[in-house]
Write a protein that holds these residues in place. Structure first.
Motif, short mmCIF file in Angstrom:
data_model
loop_
_atom_site.label_atom_id
_atom_site.label_comp_id
_atom_site.label_asym_id
_atom_site.label_seq_id
_atom_site.Cartn_x
_atom_site.Cartn_y
_atom_site.Cartn_z
N ARG A 1 0.86 -1.19 0.00
CA ARG A 1 0.00 0.00 0.00
C ARG A 1 0.89 1.24 0.00
N ARG A 2 0.32 2.31 -0.49
CA ARG A 2 1.07 3.57 -0.60
C ARG A 2 1.70 3.96 0.73
N ARG A 3 0.95 3.89 1.80
CA ARG A 3 1.47 4.28 3.11
C ARG A 3 2.67 3.43 3.52
N GLU A 4 2.59 2.13 3.26
CA GLU A 4 3.71 1.24 3.59
C GLU A 4 4.94 1.58 2.76
N LEU A 5 4.74 1.87 1.49
CA LEU A 5 5.85 2.24 0.62
C LEU A 5 6.52 3.52 1.10
N LEU A 6 5.72 4.52 1.44
CA LEU A 6 6.28 5.79 1.90
C LEU A 6 6.99 5.63 3.24
N THR A 7 6.46 4.79 4.11
CA THR A 7 7.13 4.52 5.39
C THR A 7 8.48 3.87 5.14
N TRP A 8 8.51 2.93 4.21
CA TRP A 8 9.77 2.26 3.88
C TRP A 8 10.77 3.28 3.33
N PHE A 9 10.33 4.11 2.39
CA PHE A 9 11.23 5.11 1.81
C PHE A 9 11.71 6.11 2.85
N ASP A 10 10.87 6.45 3.80
CA ASP A 10 11.25 7.38 4.86
C ASP A 10 12.45 6.84 5.64
N GLN A 11 12.47 5.54 5.86
CA GLN A 11 13.58 4.92 6.59
C GLN A 11 14.81 4.72 5.70
N ALA A 12 14.59 4.40 4.44
CA ALA A 12 15.70 4.02 3.56
C ALA A 12 16.33 5.18 2.79
N LEU A 13 15.62 6.28 2.64
CA LEU A 13 16.09 7.36 1.78
C LEU A 13 17.47 7.89 2.15
N PRO A 14 17.79 8.11 3.43
CA PRO A 14 19.14 8.61 3.73
C PRO A 14 20.25 7.70 3.20
N ALA A 15 20.08 6.40 3.33
CA ALA A 15 21.09 5.46 2.83
C ALA A 15 21.14 5.47 1.31
N ILE A 16 19.98 5.58 0.68
CA ILE A 16 19.93 5.63 -0.79
C ILE A 16 20.66 6.88 -1.29
N ILE A 17 20.38 8.02 -0.68
CA ILE A 17 21.05 9.28 -1.07
C ILE A 17 22.55 9.16 -0.88
N ASP A 18 22.97 8.58 0.23
CA ASP A 18 24.39 8.41 0.51
C ASP A 18 25.07 7.60 -0.59
N VAL A 19 24.46 6.50 -0.98
CA VAL A 19 25.03 5.63 -2.02
C VAL A 19 25.10 6.38 -3.35
N LEU A 20 24.04 7.10 -3.68
CA LEU A 20 24.05 7.86 -4.94
C LEU A 20 25.12 8.94 -4.93
N GLU A 21 25.27 9.62 -3.81
CA GLU A 21 26.28 10.68 -3.72
C GLU A 21 27.69 10.13 -3.79
N ARG A 22 27.87 8.86 -3.46
CA ARG A 22 29.18 8.22 -3.59
C ARG A 22 29.44 7.75 -5.01
N GLY A 23 28.47 7.97 -5.91
CA GLY A 23 28.70 7.66 -7.32
C GLY A 23 28.11 6.37 -7.82
N GLU A 24 27.39 5.65 -7.00
CA GLU A 24 26.74 4.42 -7.49
C GLU A 24 25.68 4.81 -8.51
N THR A 25 25.52 4.00 -9.53
CA THR A 25 24.55 4.31 -10.57
C THR A 25 23.41 3.30 -10.63
N LEU A 26 23.51 2.22 -9.88
CA LEU A 26 22.45 1.23 -9.80
C LEU A 26 22.30 0.82 -8.36
N VAL A 27 21.16 1.18 -7.77
CA VAL A 27 20.88 0.88 -6.38
C VAL A 27 19.70 -0.09 -6.36
N GLU A 28 19.96 -1.28 -5.88
CA GLU A 28 18.90 -2.29 -5.79
C GLU A 28 18.32 -2.26 -4.38
N VAL A 29 17.02 -2.05 -4.31
CA VAL A 29 16.34 -1.93 -3.03
C VAL A 29 15.50 -3.19 -2.82
N ILE A 30 15.87 -3.95 -1.80
CA ILE A 30 15.19 -5.22 -1.52
C ILE A 30 14.48 -5.13 -0.20
#
Length: 109
Positions: free
Chosen positions: A80-109
């Motif tokens: 559900r949308r709410r669950e997805l947004l809750t997940w992204f709320d927790q994961a976004l800082p790590a995703i941003i960090d990986v992207l800022e380090r130059g990764e071009t493919l981030v697999e989210v499991i």
């Protein structure tokens, strides 16, 4: 950071990313909801956006391409949308960090 949310994910994710201070849009915002992946890819390249998608084709293309947009490949089960947004709320800082380090493919499991 600039994001382009693909059609398999809700427009609410793009709106939430904007609320978090990012530049984000959904493919529907740009008239891209029914176009081939190639056009979405080209739009992301031109606009400097990272594509957030559930489409494995984008991940495969990024893995094989020397250049192109960064891809966040969401492999979470349908939620559900709410669950997805809750997940992204927790994961976004790590995703941003990986992207800022130059990764071009981030697999989210």
């Amino acid at each position: 950071m600039r994001f382009l949310v693909d059609a398999q994910l809700p427009p609410a994710l793009a709106r939430w990313l904007v609320e978090m201070g990012h530049d984000a849009g959904h493919v529907a915002d740009h008239g891209l909801q029914s176009v081939p992946d190639r056009q979405i890819w080209e739009f992301a390249v031109t606009s400097g956006a990272c594509i957030i998608t559930k489409d494995e084709d984008f991940a495969q293309r990024r893995a094989l391409a020397e250049a192109g947009p960064a891809i966040i490949w969401v492999r979470l089960p349908n939620a559900r949308r709410r669950e997805l947004l809750t997940w992204f709320d927790q994961a976004l800082p790590a995703i941003i960090d990986v992207l800022e380090r130059g990764e071009t493919l981030v697999e989210v499991i």
